[in-house]
Design a protein around this motif. Structure first.
Motif, short mmCIF file in Angstrom:
data_model
loop_
_atom_site.label_atom_id
_atom_site.label_comp_id
_atom_site.label_asym_id
_atom_site.label_seq_id
_atom_site.Cartn_x
_atom_site.Cartn_y
_atom_site.Cartn_z
N ASP A 33 0.82 -1.22 0.00
CA ASP A 33 0.00 0.00 0.00
C ASP A 33 0.85 1.27 0.00
O ASP A 33 0.36 2.33 -0.36
N ILE A 34 2.11 1.16 0.39
CA ILE A 34 2.97 2.35 0.44
C ILE A 34 2.99 3.08 -0.90
O ILE A 34 3.03 4.31 -0.95
N ALA A 35 2.90 2.34 -1.99
CA ALA A 35 2.93 2.96 -3.32
C ALA A 35 1.67 3.78 -3.59
O ALA A 35 1.69 4.71 -4.41
N ASP A 36 0.58 3.48 -2.90
CA ASP A 36 -0.68 4.19 -3.11
C ASP A 36 -0.71 5.56 -2.43
O ASP A 36 -1.61 6.35 -2.68
N TYR A 37 0.26 5.83 -1.57
CA TYR A 37 0.24 7.06 -0.78
C TYR A 37 1.13 8.15 -1.37
O TYR A 37 1.43 9.15 -0.70
N ALA A 38 1.56 7.98 -2.60
CA ALA A 38 2.43 8.96 -3.27
C ALA A 38 1.69 10.29 -3.42
O ALA A 38 0.47 10.31 -3.51
N PRO A 39 2.41 11.40 -3.43
CA PRO A 39 3.87 11.45 -3.32
C PRO A 39 4.31 11.25 -1.88
O PRO A 39 3.61 11.59 -0.95
N LEU A 40 5.51 10.67 -1.73
CA LEU A 40 6.10 10.48 -0.41
C LEU A 40 7.14 11.58 -0.20
O LEU A 40 7.75 12.06 -1.15
N TYR A 41 7.33 11.96 1.05
CA TYR A 41 8.23 13.07 1.40
C TYR A 41 9.29 12.62 2.39
O TYR A 41 9.11 11.65 3.12
N SER A 42 10.38 13.40 2.44
CA SER A 42 11.36 13.22 3.50
C SER A 42 10.74 13.75 4.79
O SER A 42 9.73 14.47 4.75
N GLU A 43 11.34 13.43 5.93
CA GLU A 43 10.77 13.85 7.22
C GLU A 43 10.61 15.36 7.32
O GLU A 43 9.61 15.86 7.83
N ASP A 44 11.57 16.11 6.79
CA ASP A 44 11.48 17.58 6.86
C ASP A 44 10.64 18.17 5.73
O ASP A 44 10.42 19.38 5.67
N GLY A 45 10.17 17.32 4.82
CA GLY A 45 9.29 17.78 3.75
C GLY A 45 9.98 18.44 2.57
O GLY A 45 9.33 18.91 1.65
N THR A 46 11.32 18.48 2.58
CA THR A 46 12.03 19.19 1.52
C THR A 46 12.25 18.34 0.27
O THR A 46 12.50 18.88 -0.80
N GLN A 47 12.16 17.00 0.40
CA GLN A 47 12.36 16.11 -0.74
C GLN A 47 11.06 15.34 -1.01
O GLN A 47 10.36 14.95 -0.09
N THR A 48 10.78 15.13 -2.29
CA THR A 48 9.62 14.34 -2.71
C THR A 48 10.13 13.11 -3.43
O THR A 48 11.09 13.19 -4.19
N TYR A 49 9.50 11.96 -3.17
CA TYR A 49 9.92 10.71 -3.78
C TYR A 49 8.75 10.06 -4.50
O TYR A 49 7.73 9.74 -3.88
N GLU A 50 8.90 9.90 -5.80
CA GLU A 50 7.93 9.13 -6.60
C GLU A 50 8.50 7.72 -6.68
O GLU A 50 9.59 7.54 -7.20
N ILE A 51 7.77 6.75 -6.14
CA ILE A 51 8.29 5.39 -6.13
C ILE A 51 7.43 4.47 -6.98
O ILE A 51 6.22 4.68 -7.13
N LYS A 52 8.07 3.47 -7.54
CA LYS A 52 7.39 2.42 -8.29
C LYS A 52 7.91 1.10 -7.75
O LYS A 52 9.11 0.81 -7.85
N LEU A 53 7.03 0.32 -7.15
CA LEU A 53 7.44 -0.98 -6.60
C LEU A 53 7.82 -1.91 -7.74
O LEU A 53 7.16 -1.93 -8.78
N THR A 54 8.89 -2.67 -7.55
CA THR A 54 9.37 -3.57 -8.59
C THR A 54 9.21 -5.04 -8.24
O THR A 54 8.97 -5.86 -9.12
N ARG A 55 9.36 -5.39 -6.96
CA ARG A 55 9.27 -6.81 -6.57
C ARG A 55 9.28 -6.93 -5.05
O ARG A 55 9.80 -6.07 -4.35
N PRO A 56 8.72 -8.03 -4.55
CA PRO A 56 8.85 -8.30 -3.11
C PRO A 56 10.26 -8.79 -2.82
O PRO A 56 10.85 -9.51 -3.64
N LEU A 57 10.81 -8.39 -1.69
CA LEU A 57 12.13 -8.83 -1.26
C LEU A 57 12.02 -9.35 0.16
O LEU A 57 11.07 -9.02 0.88
#
Length: 168
Positions: A33-57
């Motif tokens: 579900d983490i991928a559904d909550y995009a955009p994701l941010y760093s703790e201080d909010g200065t960085q944004t991360y667009e993620i795409k899940l590739t595989r379970p590890l």
């Protein structure tokens, strides 16, 4: 936006492979579900991360992060926590709570006497445990977060009522 309006949903555990893929540790009940909550941010909010899940590890998920193409770039993100806007998260049933909502709440016993404040919520696999900082105690009070020991959680009043066992 303040941290009270954001919730930590995961962390980057480091690089996976040499092509810039990362290993993500998800804190979601359903890890993907983490991928559904995009955009994701760093703790201080200065960085944004667009993620795409590739595989379970083992112990996580493989993912690609936009603009991360090398192992070195992925390694540099190790330890970065991933936050989402609280509004992105689903509403919970009345008897379920986000850990972030419990931290900082005042704790009183069933007689109304102040016990302390919730410092953290832990889960080591056998259920949630409240860590309560109580004045006058050398160590934190650890209490199972069950209906028997925590009969009332009143988020509106920012308070939890506990009924600890006699030996606590």
């Amino acid at each position: 936006m303040s941290n009270s309006e954001r919730i930590c949903v995961g962390a980057i555990a480091g690089a996976f492979g040499v092509q810039g893929e990362v290993r993500i540790k998800s804190f979601c009940a359903e890890p993907e579900d983490i991928a559904d909550y995009a955009p994701l941010y760093s703790e201080d909010g200065t960085q944004t991360y667009e993620i795409k899940l590739t595989r379970p590890l083992k112990n996580g998920l493989g993912a690609r992060i936009e603009n991360v193409a090398t192992k070195e770039q992925a390694d540099a993100l190790r330890g970065t926590t991933l936050w989402t806007d609280r509004a992105q998260l689903p509403s919970l049933p009345d008897d379920e709570f986000y850990h972030a909502d419990l931290i900082g709440l005042e704790v009183v016993d069933t007689g109304g006497a102040k016990v302390g404040k919730v410092h953290a919520v832990h889960n080591h696999g056998a259920g949630d445990i409240l860590e309560i900082n109580a004045p006058g105690r050398k160590t934190a009070l650890l209490l199972p977060f069950t209906k028997a020991h925590v009969p009332t959680v009143d988020l509106a009043a920012a308070r939890i009522v506990i009924d600890p066992p006699e030996d606590l």
